[in-house]
Write a protein that holds these residues in place. Structure first.
Motif, short mmCIF file in Angstrom:
data_model
loop_
_atom_site.label_atom_id
_atom_site.label_comp_id
_atom_site.label_asym_id
_atom_site.label_seq_id
_atom_site.Cartn_x
_atom_site.Cartn_y
_atom_site.Cartn_z
N UNK A 138 -11.15 -3.36 -5.20
CA UNK A 138 -12.14 -3.06 -4.18
C UNK A 138 -12.26 -1.57 -3.89
N UNK A 139 -12.23 -0.76 -4.94
CA UNK A 139 -12.43 0.67 -4.78
C UNK A 139 -11.22 1.43 -4.29
N UNK A 140 -10.09 0.75 -4.17
CA UNK A 140 -8.86 1.43 -3.72
C UNK A 140 -7.76 1.20 -4.76
N UNK A 141 -6.83 2.14 -4.82
CA UNK A 141 -5.65 1.98 -5.66
C UNK A 141 -4.50 1.51 -4.78
N UNK B 289 -6.77 7.93 -6.89
CA UNK B 289 -7.74 7.17 -6.09
C UNK B 289 -8.86 6.58 -6.93
N UNK B 290 -8.80 6.72 -8.27
CA UNK B 290 -9.76 6.07 -9.16
C UNK B 290 -9.00 5.34 -10.25
N UNK B 291 -9.71 4.45 -10.96
CA UNK B 291 -9.07 3.62 -11.97
C UNK B 291 -8.50 4.44 -13.13
N UNK B 292 -9.03 5.64 -13.34
CA UNK B 292 -8.53 6.48 -14.43
C UNK B 292 -7.27 7.24 -14.05
N UNK B 293 -6.90 7.16 -12.78
CA UNK B 293 -5.76 7.95 -12.28
C UNK B 293 -4.53 7.06 -12.07
N UNK B 294 -3.94 6.63 -13.18
CA UNK B 294 -2.72 5.82 -13.14
C UNK B 294 -1.91 6.13 -14.39
N UNK C 136 -5.45 -8.35 -4.73
CA UNK C 136 -6.60 -7.72 -4.06
C UNK C 136 -6.22 -7.07 -2.74
N UNK C 137 -4.97 -7.24 -2.32
CA UNK C 137 -4.53 -6.65 -1.05
C UNK C 137 -3.02 -6.47 -1.09
N UNK D 283 17.57 -5.68 -4.31
CA UNK D 283 16.35 -5.06 -3.81
C UNK D 283 16.50 -4.76 -2.32
N UNK D 284 16.29 -3.49 -1.93
CA UNK D 284 16.47 -3.10 -0.53
C UNK D 284 15.16 -2.77 0.17
N UNK D 285 14.14 -2.40 -0.61
CA UNK D 285 12.83 -2.09 -0.03
C UNK D 285 11.74 -2.65 -0.93
N UNK D 286 10.69 -3.17 -0.30
CA UNK D 286 9.47 -3.53 -1.01
C UNK D 286 8.33 -2.85 -0.26
N UNK D 287 7.46 -2.17 -1.01
CA UNK D 287 6.42 -1.39 -0.33
C UNK D 287 5.14 -1.39 -1.13
N UNK D 288 4.04 -1.22 -0.41
CA UNK D 288 2.73 -1.06 -1.03
C UNK D 288 2.03 0.11 -0.34
N UNK D 289 1.60 1.09 -1.13
CA UNK D 289 0.84 2.22 -0.62
C UNK D 289 -0.65 1.99 -0.90
N UNK D 290 -1.50 2.21 0.09
CA UNK D 290 -2.94 2.29 -0.12
C UNK D 290 -3.26 3.77 -0.28
#
Length: 321
Positions: A103-106, A214-219, A279-280, A298-305
């Motif tokens: 949805x336009x976000x990484x 922040x775009x699909x090419x930037x990974x 998707x989220x 595992x001590x941390x689980x995280x998701x960055x927007x």
């Protein structure tokens, strides 16, 4: 549950930035003791730390460390050594990470796997918001007393996370990886600038860096030894990383117990994300929680927007804020 974010005011002199730690003295000492316990008997590290400090560590970082020493029971040299944990003892760390566009976000997701007594590193995990002029410059997930970065995001620009790996290349008297990541999060103004710095800078030890913009090419995953670098991009819009080199020739490099599970975790994460792209943040966390991806340590689980700088953080097995 929303986590408290602790503000680090970069407009202040370095010795004042961590002043809120006076309310966390016992926590600082407990965490530092946890790190230092693993260096017991390694006298050569303590004997050479002054030379390393003079050659490599910036004055600003040392001032921050000296403040932490002033409120703790440990010397500045002991605190610096604790902050170098990854570069010296990286075989204790595992980790699984991936990045996707939705949805336009990484969304940049990671498990941090690190053995610890009494669930200490999980329960005491915190989010740090580094600001200038009252504006967020970058955020990290870490612990009080640790001034570097293993996981961080620069809102609207990029996120970067570190995974452990072992090569046969010699270590270098160079910037510790966690300090380099903090520098990049602070000073790089774009994904491409961060990528170039992370690929080219001589570092103290091996690592795998997942960098996403922040775009699909930037990974990309940037595979590093102290002086060598190889970069691999996404496959079908997905990039995953665990604890083994895919591009760098590594001969008969050593393997830790954590690395022995690397391929299985990598294949499973790629399979799950490829079969049903999250998707989220909650769906990303579902991948991280899978029994073939998540480890007992595992001590941390995280998701960055990456667009907003929002962080979803789960302290695995912990109920503390």
């Amino acid at each position: 549950m929303k986590q408290t974010e602790h503000i680090i005011n970069l407009d202040l002199p370095p010795k004042q930035r961590w002043s809120f730690l006076v309310d966390y003295k016992s926590e600082v000492d407990e965490l530092l003791q946890c790190y230092l316990n693993d260096f017991e008997g390694a006298d050569f590290i303590f004997e050479s730390i002054d030379d390393y400090k003079r050659a490599v560590i910036s004055a600003d970082f040392m001032e921050e460390i000296e403040f932490i020493s002033s409120i703790s029971k440990f010397s500045s040299n002991e605190i610096l050594i604790a902050n170098l944990y990854y570069d010296i003892l990286k075989f204790y760390l595992g980790c699984t990470a991936f990045a996707i566009e939705t949805d336009g976000a990484i969304l940049h997701s990671r498990n941090l796997d690190w053995w610890t007594d009494n669930n200490l590193l999980s329960s005491q995990s915190k989010i740090f918001d580094y600001q200038r002029n009252g504006r967020t410059i970058f955020k990290t997930v870490g612990w009080v007393g640790f001034i570097g970065a293993l996981s961080g995001t620069k809102p609207g620009k990029f996120s970067v996370t570190l995974n452990a790996v072992l090569s046969k290349d010699a270590a270098e008297i160079a910037m510790p990886v966690s300090f380099l990541l903090r520098d990049v999060l602070d000073k790089a103004n774009s994904y491409s600038e961060a990528k170039k710095t992370l690929e080219k800078t001589t570092i103290a030890s091996d690592c795998l860096l997942l960098l996403s913009g922040i775009t699909s090419s930037e990974m990309v995953v940037i595979e590093r030894t102290p002086k060598r670098s190889a970069t691999r991009g996404p496959d079908n819009g997905i990039v995953c990383v665990t604890n083994d080199y895919k591009l760098i020739e590594n001969g008969n490099g050593g393997e830790s117990e954590l690395q022995a599970t690397s391929c299985g975790r990598y294949d499973r994460a790629c399979e799950l994300v490829g079969a049903k792209k999250p998707t989220n943040a909650n769906e990303c966390l579902d991948v991280l929680k899978d029994e073939k991806v998540m480890m007992g340590i595992t001590v941390q689980q995280m998701v960055f927007n990456n667009k907003t700088g929002e962080i979803e953080l789960i302290k695995t097995g912990a109920n503390n804020m």
